[in-house]
Design a protein around this motif. Structure first.
Motif, PDB file in Angstrom:
ATOM      1  N   ALA A 199       0.819  -1.219   0.000  1.00  0.00           N
ATOM      2  CA  ALA A 199       0.000   0.000   0.000  1.00  0.00           C
ATOM      3  C   ALA A 199       0.851   1.267   0.000  1.00  0.00           C
ATOM      4  CB  ALA A 199      -0.914  -0.002   1.225  1.00  0.00           C
ATOM      5  N   ARG A 200       2.183   1.086  -0.144  1.00  0.00           N
ATOM      6  CA  ARG A 200       3.059   2.245  -0.010  1.00  0.00           C
ATOM      7  C   ARG A 200       2.810   3.276  -1.110  1.00  0.00           C
ATOM      8  NH1 ARG A 200       8.900   0.452   0.120  1.00  0.00           N
ATOM      9  NH2 ARG A 200       8.132  -0.504   2.040  1.00  0.00           N
ATOM     10  N   ALA A 201       2.575   2.812  -2.339  1.00  0.00           N
ATOM     11  CA  ALA A 201       2.370   3.753  -3.435  1.00  0.00           C
ATOM     12  C   ALA A 201       1.141   4.625  -3.182  1.00  0.00           C
ATOM     13  CB  ALA A 201       2.223   2.994  -4.752  1.00  0.00           C
ATOM     14  N   GLN A 202       0.031   3.982  -2.757  1.00  0.00           N
ATOM     15  CA  GLN A 202      -1.183   4.735  -2.476  1.00  0.00           C
ATOM     16  C   GLN A 202      -0.954   5.703  -1.314  1.00  0.00           C
ATOM     17  OE1 GLN A 202      -4.315   4.552  -4.163  1.00  0.00           O
ATOM     18  NE2 GLN A 202      -4.556   6.418  -2.958  1.00  0.00           N
ATOM     19  N   ARG A 203      -0.236   5.243  -0.290  1.00  0.00           N
ATOM     20  CA  ARG A 203      -0.017   6.100   0.881  1.00  0.00           C
ATOM     21  C   ARG A 203       0.930   7.268   0.533  1.00  0.00           C
ATOM     22  NH1 ARG A 203      -2.348   3.620   5.039  1.00  0.00           N
ATOM     23  NH2 ARG A 203      -2.830   1.420   4.715  1.00  0.00           N
ATOM     24  N   THR A 204       1.862   7.004  -0.370  1.00  0.00           N
ATOM     25  CA  THR A 204       2.736   8.090  -0.813  1.00  0.00           C
ATOM     26  C   THR A 204       1.912   9.186  -1.489  1.00  0.00           C
ATOM     27  OG1 THR A 204       4.571   6.545  -1.115  1.00  0.00           O
ATOM     28  CG2 THR A 204       4.723   8.664  -2.256  1.00  0.00           C
ATOM     29  N   TYR A 205       1.004   8.775  -2.358  1.00  0.00           N
ATOM     30  CA  TYR A 205       0.110   9.726  -3.026  1.00  0.00           C
ATOM     31  C   TYR A 205      -0.710  10.498  -2.003  1.00  0.00           C
ATOM     32  CZ  TYR A 205      -4.011  11.214  -5.693  1.00  0.00           C
ATOM     33  OH  TYR A 205      -5.041  11.940  -6.228  1.00  0.00           O
ATOM     34  N   ASP A 206      -1.303   9.767  -1.025  1.00  0.00           N
ATOM     35  CA  ASP A 206      -2.136  10.414  -0.005  1.00  0.00           C
ATOM     36  C   ASP A 206      -1.330  11.426   0.808  1.00  0.00           C
ATOM     37  OD1 ASP A 206      -4.195   8.841  -0.858  1.00  0.00           O
ATOM     38  OD2 ASP A 206      -4.052   7.405   0.791  1.00  0.00           O
ATOM     39  N   SER A 207      -0.116  11.012   1.228  1.00  0.00           N
ATOM     40  CA  SER A 207       0.671  11.904   2.084  1.00  0.00           C
ATOM     41  C   SER A 207       1.095  13.151   1.327  1.00  0.00           C
ATOM     42  CB  SER A 207       1.887  11.160   2.645  1.00  0.00           C
ATOM     43  OG  SER A 207       2.980  11.264   1.844  1.00  0.00           O
ATOM     44  N   VAL A 208       1.409  13.011   0.039  1.00  0.00           N
ATOM     45  CA  VAL A 208       1.794  14.177  -0.764  1.00  0.00           C
ATOM     46  C   VAL A 208       0.636  15.156  -0.868  1.00  0.00           C
ATOM     47  CG1 VAL A 208       2.326  14.910  -3.123  1.00  0.00           C
ATOM     48  CG2 VAL A 208       3.641  13.080  -2.056  1.00  0.00           C
ATOM     49  N   ILE A 209      -0.572  14.645  -1.137  1.00  0.00           N
ATOM     50  CA  ILE A 209      -1.743  15.518  -1.240  1.00  0.00           C
ATOM     51  C   ILE A 209      -1.992  16.234   0.081  1.00  0.00           C
ATOM     52  CG2 ILE A 209      -4.233  15.555  -1.618  1.00  0.00           C
ATOM     53  CD1 ILE A 209      -2.561  15.142  -4.149  1.00  0.00           C
ATOM     54  N   LEU A 210      -1.884  15.476   1.203  1.00  0.00           N
ATOM     55  CA  LEU A 210      -2.107  16.077   2.518  1.00  0.00           C
ATOM     56  C   LEU A 210      -1.071  17.149   2.818  1.00  0.00           C
ATOM     57  CD1 LEU A 210      -3.042  12.905   4.613  1.00  0.00           C
ATOM     58  CD2 LEU A 210      -4.556  14.810   4.010  1.00  0.00           C
ATOM     59  N   ARG A 211       0.166  16.884   2.455  1.00  0.00           N
ATOM     60  CA  ARG A 211       1.216  17.862   2.732  1.00  0.00           C
ATOM     61  C   ARG A 211       1.053  19.112   1.860  1.00  0.00           C
ATOM     62  NH1 ARG A 211       6.401  14.219   2.221  1.00  0.00           N
ATOM     63  NH2 ARG A 211       7.521  16.200   2.539  1.00  0.00           N
ATOM     64  N   VAL A 212       0.605  18.921   0.612  1.00  0.00           N
ATOM     65  CA  VAL A 212       0.341  20.075  -0.256  1.00  0.00           C
ATOM     66  C   VAL A 212      -0.773  20.928   0.333  1.00  0.00           C
ATOM     67  CG1 VAL A 212      -0.586  20.750  -2.511  1.00  0.00           C
ATOM     68  CG2 VAL A 212       1.216  19.035  -2.374  1.00  0.00           C
ATOM     69  N   LEU A 213      -1.759  20.246   0.969  1.00  0.00           N
ATOM     70  CA  LEU A 213      -2.877  20.964   1.580  1.00  0.00           C
ATOM     71  C   LEU A 213      -2.536  21.552   2.939  1.00  0.00           C
ATOM     72  CD1 LEU A 213      -5.818  18.570   0.627  1.00  0.00           C
ATOM     73  CD2 LEU A 213      -5.217  20.761  -0.426  1.00  0.00           C
ATOM     74  N   GLY A 214      -1.309  21.340   3.413  1.00  0.00           N
ATOM     75  CA  GLY A 214      -0.879  21.988   4.635  1.00  0.00           C
ATOM     76  C   GLY A 214      -0.667  21.089   5.833  1.00  0.00           C
ATOM     77  N   SER A 230       1.160  18.695   8.441  1.00  0.00           N
ATOM     78  CA  SER A 230       2.555  18.549   8.859  1.00  0.00           C
ATOM     79  C   SER A 230       2.969  17.085   8.788  1.00  0.00           C
ATOM     80  CB  SER A 230       2.727  19.048  10.299  1.00  0.00           C
ATOM     81  OG  SER A 230       2.016  18.205  11.204  1.00  0.00           O
ATOM     82  N   SER A 231       4.281  16.849   8.826  1.00  0.00           N
ATOM     83  CA  SER A 231       4.790  15.470   8.814  1.00  0.00           C
ATOM     84  C   SER A 231       4.300  14.696  10.025  1.00  0.00           C
ATOM     85  CB  SER A 231       6.316  15.483   8.774  1.00  0.00           C
ATOM     86  OG  SER A 231       6.785  16.070   7.594  1.00  0.00           O
ATOM     87  N   ARG A 232       4.215  15.369  11.180  1.00  0.00           N
ATOM     88  CA  ARG A 232       3.730  14.699  12.390  1.00  0.00           C
ATOM     89  C   ARG A 232       2.286  14.257  12.222  1.00  0.00           C
ATOM     90  NH1 ARG A 232       4.515  17.742  18.009  1.00  0.00           N
ATOM     91  NH2 ARG A 232       6.673  17.365  17.360  1.00  0.00           N
ATOM     92  N   GLN A 233       1.459  15.104  11.589  1.00  0.00           N
ATOM     93  CA  GLN A 233       0.059  14.741  11.387  1.00  0.00           C
ATOM     94  C   GLN A 233      -0.073  13.565  10.408  1.00  0.00           C
ATOM     95  OE1 GLN A 233      -1.248  18.689  10.237  1.00  0.00           O
ATOM     96  NE2 GLN A 233      -2.550  18.812  12.074  1.00  0.00           N
ATOM     97  N   VAL A 234       0.727  13.572   9.355  1.00  0.00           N
ATOM     98  CA  VAL A 234       0.686  12.460   8.391  1.00  0.00           C
ATOM     99  C   VAL A 234       1.119  11.157   9.073  1.00  0.00           C
ATOM    100  CG1 VAL A 234       1.684  11.548   6.269  1.00  0.00           C
ATOM    101  CG2 VAL A 234       1.043  13.965   6.410  1.00  0.00           C
ATOM    102  N   LEU A 235       2.167  11.243   9.882  1.00  0.00           N
ATOM    103  CA  LEU A 235       2.641  10.064  10.601  1.00  0.00           C
ATOM    104  C   LEU A 235       1.586   9.560  11.589  1.00  0.00           C
ATOM    105  CD1 LEU A 235       5.048   8.173  11.045  1.00  0.00           C
ATOM    106  CD2 LEU A 235       5.880   9.769  12.787  1.00  0.00           C
TER     107      LEU A 235
END
Length: 843
Positions: free
Chosen positions: A742-757, A759-764
């Protein structure tokens, strides 16, 4: 390209080979899973085939003849001997417990008295390589352990009973050792007449005669065995043929082989889940390439050929690596079992076992890899380009029915046709299918439940909950992987703690210090005086001891004869051959009456007997039935007066049959006793005093026996845990694969979330919350599933008691949950390292 044209296999291979040049990158989970499963089955099949081959080819040597006849407390009668001599050459022998002394050292030994014809097959090898037969008059061959404990070598003088012998040599290899079974002491081989000269063989003495027969002309040993029993049905003869040279070893190999084969199958089933996830992730990563090929004109058949070749090459590489590992590890396993079983410690190649292991692996790969491959084949190019919102793994299950069905039929055929226990394997496969179905249903249920639950206010929890049910979520694969992975941890902990508890309970720390056999009846008072003088405060329990066989049982006039039974009932082991008998005025300690009554002191009426409850239940014996036994060639009858439950865990005297004194007291017999020394008392002085005062009795020190028993049970425990560890490794591999898939899908999700503001802590925190929710939901499922499988292993497969240490099991489950979160954290850190700009350009 013409739609009807199909890409040639050579061209498809050239395209497929380009991706494989990267050392199977993306397919390593498939390689690891097949390596574990196929390697386990290859090692198990090769070792079992090697042992079976040795037992079959060396049956005559292991048994020491074509047929063996055993009987207690007497030699074969002239009539029995004459009957056997019609078929060939005989080699009579005796087996009995004795004490051997050299200087101040005294040890219990297993005395093996043999005649000049021994061994009928094979030869005994002494240290130095000299091959010999029976020892000359006045000499003895010593097992290495006996020589070490007595601190003697060739030429030394030993005292055995009232006789002296010279050590003629130290045994390096004894041809029929395996067929002798469990021994209470190290072997000492002496001439046939020595036990009589040493005063060890007298009326009432406990000894066993073993007569081996070597055919002078071709004959069927089973037919000779049946003819002997038919000619002497009441003689209490135990027989074995060269085809059953070592029943104990055969049972051990069969039972362990069944268990280990099931472990290998379990590892493959678990690995199959990883294969499915790994193939899905691999094809997901190749979606752009597949789409490009389709846009350039490649047909669905071309796509199938290209990626079938890639997956087939990877599966074949994993299977071959597993086969090689299985063959290479077999000598290590054989060396570990060399002291217990007849197995060649060199490289052994069993073609059928290896083909079967490879067949299982490749069929499992087909079953689990076919659905995602067919999905990739059938998806149109534009759908492949939209795979982020229209995942590759969705809906093409109908097209996969044919390859999956064929693969399942092949697995069932291999499991049933090539197995000793086809029913057991069929039940296991059906159970595995049910478990997979239950986990799939559970994954579907969790998605539906997550979709209907109220949305939490916390944005992290709200997003984690949404990830469980959104389109393209990996919930189904994660539920299966986490379910099997966590269950494997519970299984290992439950099996280990249950085995430890059985070892502790079956082999108690405290037991009588000595067993003493063959005390003359008229010297019991002297024995008690000797013990009291040497070790004041000792507790002595003395019982009469005889040997006899159950010949018939049942209502008077309608008894069931044991010799006429086609098969001995399950659990009625006491009906086989001769067993220990005793008589007593009072109910033995540790016994509880469940039916009937005990006879009064001084009873002189009709002969009575009390029967063990387990035997009575297995054989169908009831209070009031008549029991007929054979004792020294004479039939005796007694009425069953009571049925009692025996505490077998106490290492005292426990007899299946206890008679009223008037039934057996007139038969020749001796006394056996246990001696329990005061706490902290030295054992050496009493041992030396007993050997001097009672040279024809056998004194067995219990401490070394307990140590030996614990070592054997610990070895069995280690073997079971090592085998179960294969399933655990497969579970961990699948778990890692599911998270990586699921890493590819999660990479996509985390990038979108980070673009929307975000933080790395919130994504983690979002990643950990999702895995934490799933793991918490599956903890109870894993506890039930792992405990159920552990119960099957301990109770059903090995017939031990179910005694897991639940706190340790729960602690292990908690450690498994922590490991899941650790894996999720490691995967999330890799996701966080992805650069948004570079990732967005690949969409």
């Amino acid at each position: 390209m013409n739609e009807a044209a199909v890409l040639p296999w050579a061209a498809a291979w050239r395209i497929a080979r380009r991706d494989l040049h990267r050392r199977f990158r993306g397919l390593r989970l498939l390689l690891v899973c097949l390596f574990l499963g196929v390697g386990a089955l290859a090692a198990i099949g090769t070792l079992t085939a090697a042992i079976d081959g040795q037992l079959s080819s060396q049956g005559q040597t292991l048994l020491g003849g074509d047929l063996e006849v055993e009987v207690w407390q007497r030699l074969l009668s002239p009539e029995e001997t004459a009957f056997l001599q019609r078929y060939g050459t005989l080699s009579p022998g005796l087996r009995l417990q004795a004490m051997a002394s050299a200087g101040d050292a005294t040890i219990p030994v297993e005395l093996k008295a043999v005649d000049r014809n021994w061994p009928l097959y094979g030869a005994l090898t002494l240290d130095g390589g000299h091959r010999v037969g029976a020892p000359p008059a006045g000499q003895a061959w010593l097992a290495p352990g006996a020589a070490e404990r007595l601190n003697v070598g060739p030429g030394a003088i030993l005292q055995i009973g009232t006789a002296t012998v010279r050590v003629g040599g130290i045994i390096a290899e004894e041809p029929d050792r395996l067929s002798e079974g469990f021994q209470l002491g190290q072997a000492v081989i002496v001439p046939l007449d020595l036990p009589q000269q040493a005063g060890l063989v007298a009326p009432g003495s406990l000894y066993e005669s073993k007569t081996r027969l070597r055919f002078d002309r071709p004959a069927d040993p089973t037919e000779v065995e049946e003819a002997l029993i038919a000619r002497f049905p009441e003689a209490g003869l135990d027989t074995r043929t060269r085809d059953r040279a070592s029943p104990g070893a055969e049972r051990f190999v069969g039972r362990m082989g069944e268990f280990l084969s099931l472990v290998g199958l379990a590892a493959l089933v678990i690995a199959g889940i990883g294969i499915g996830g790994g193939v899905s992730a691999y094809l997901e990563g190749r979606r752009a390439g597949i789409a490009t090929l389709k846009i350039l004109g490649a047909t669905s058949a071309d796509i199938a050929r290209i990626y079938t070749l890639q997956l087939g090459a990877a599966a074949l590489a994993g299977a071959l690596a597993g086969l090689l590992a299985g063959v290479l590890v077999t000598p290590l396993l054989a060396r570990a079992l060399g002291a217990l079983l007849p197995v060649d410690t060199g490289l052994v190649v069993a073609p059928l076992a290896l083909l079967r292991a490879a067949g299982f692996g490749l069929l499992v790969a087909l079953v689990f890899a076919a659905p995602p491959l067919i999905a990739a084949r059938d998806f149109p190019a534009m759908a492949l380009m939209r795979a982020r919102i229209d995942p590759l793994g969705g809906g093409r299950w109908r097209a996969a029915l044919r390859p999956v069905g064929l693969g399942l039929l092949g697995i069932v055929a291999l499991a049933v046709l090539g197995s000793r226990q086809p029913g057991l394997n069929a039940i296991f496969l059906a159970g595995a299918a049910v478990l997979l179905g239950l986990l799939a249903a559970l994954g579907f249920g969790i998605r539906r439940l997550a979709g209907r639950m109220p949305r939490p206010r916390d944005p992290i929890l709200r997003a984690a909950l949404a990830n469980l049910h959104r389109p393209g979520s990996a919930t189904a694969s994660l539920v299966t992987a986490l379910g099997f992975g966590l269950s494997a941890f519970v299984l290992l902990a439950a099996v280990q703690t249950a085995l430890d508890a059985n070892i502790s309970r079956s082999v108690p720390e405290r037991a009588p210090d000595y067993f003493v056999l063959d005390i003359p009846r008229d010297r019991v008072a002297e024995f008690r005086t000797t013990v009291a003088a040497s070790a004041p405060g000792s507790v002595i329990e003395a019982v009469p001891t005889l040997r006899g066989a159950i010949l018939a049982y049942g209502p008077a006039g309608r008894q069931t004869r044991v010799v006429d039974m086609e098969e001995i009932p399950e659990g009625a082991w006491a009906l086989n051959g001769e067993r220990g008998l005793t008589y007593a005025e009072t109910l033995p300690a540790g016994n509880v009456l469940t039916q009937g009554e005990w006879w009064p002191a001084g009873y002189t009426g009709e002969p009575l007997v009390s029967v063990d409850a387990d035997l009575a239940e297995a054989a169908g014996m009831r209070v009031g039935d008549v029991l007929t036994i054979g004792l020294l060639g004479v039939e005796r009858q007694a009425r069953i007066a009571s049925i009692r439950r025996i505490d077998w865990e106490s290492l005292g005297f426990n007899y299946v049959l206890v008679f009223s004194p008037n039934t057996l007291a007139d038969a020749p017999h001796n006394i056996a006793a246990t001696v329990d020394l005061p706490e902290g008392a030295a054992t050496g002085p009493l041992l030396r005093q007993l050997v001097r005062a009672f040279p024809t009795s056998s004194v067995i020190e219990v401490g070394p026996l307990l140590t030996q028993a614990r070592e054997i049970l610990s070895q069995v425990s280690l073997a079971i845990l090592a085998a179960a560890g294969v399933a655990v490794l497969a579970g961990i591999a699948v778990l890692l694969g599911a998270i990586a898939a699921a890493r590819a899908q999660r990479t996509y999700d985390s990038v979108i979330l980070r673009v929307l503001g975000a933080s790395s802590r919130q994504v983690l925190a979002l990643q950990l919350a999702e895995f934490g929710l799933l793991a918490a939901l599956l903890a109870l499922v894993a506890l039930a599933l792992g405990s159920g499988l552990g119960w099957l292993v301990i109770v059903w497969q090995f017939e031990f008691d179910w005694l897991p240490n639940w706190p340790r099991v729960l602690l292990t489950l908690a450690a498994g949950l922590a490991l899941v979160l650790l894996f999720a954290l490691a995967a999330s850190l890799q996701v966080l390292r992805a650069r948004p700009a570079a990732t967005l350009r690949t969409l």
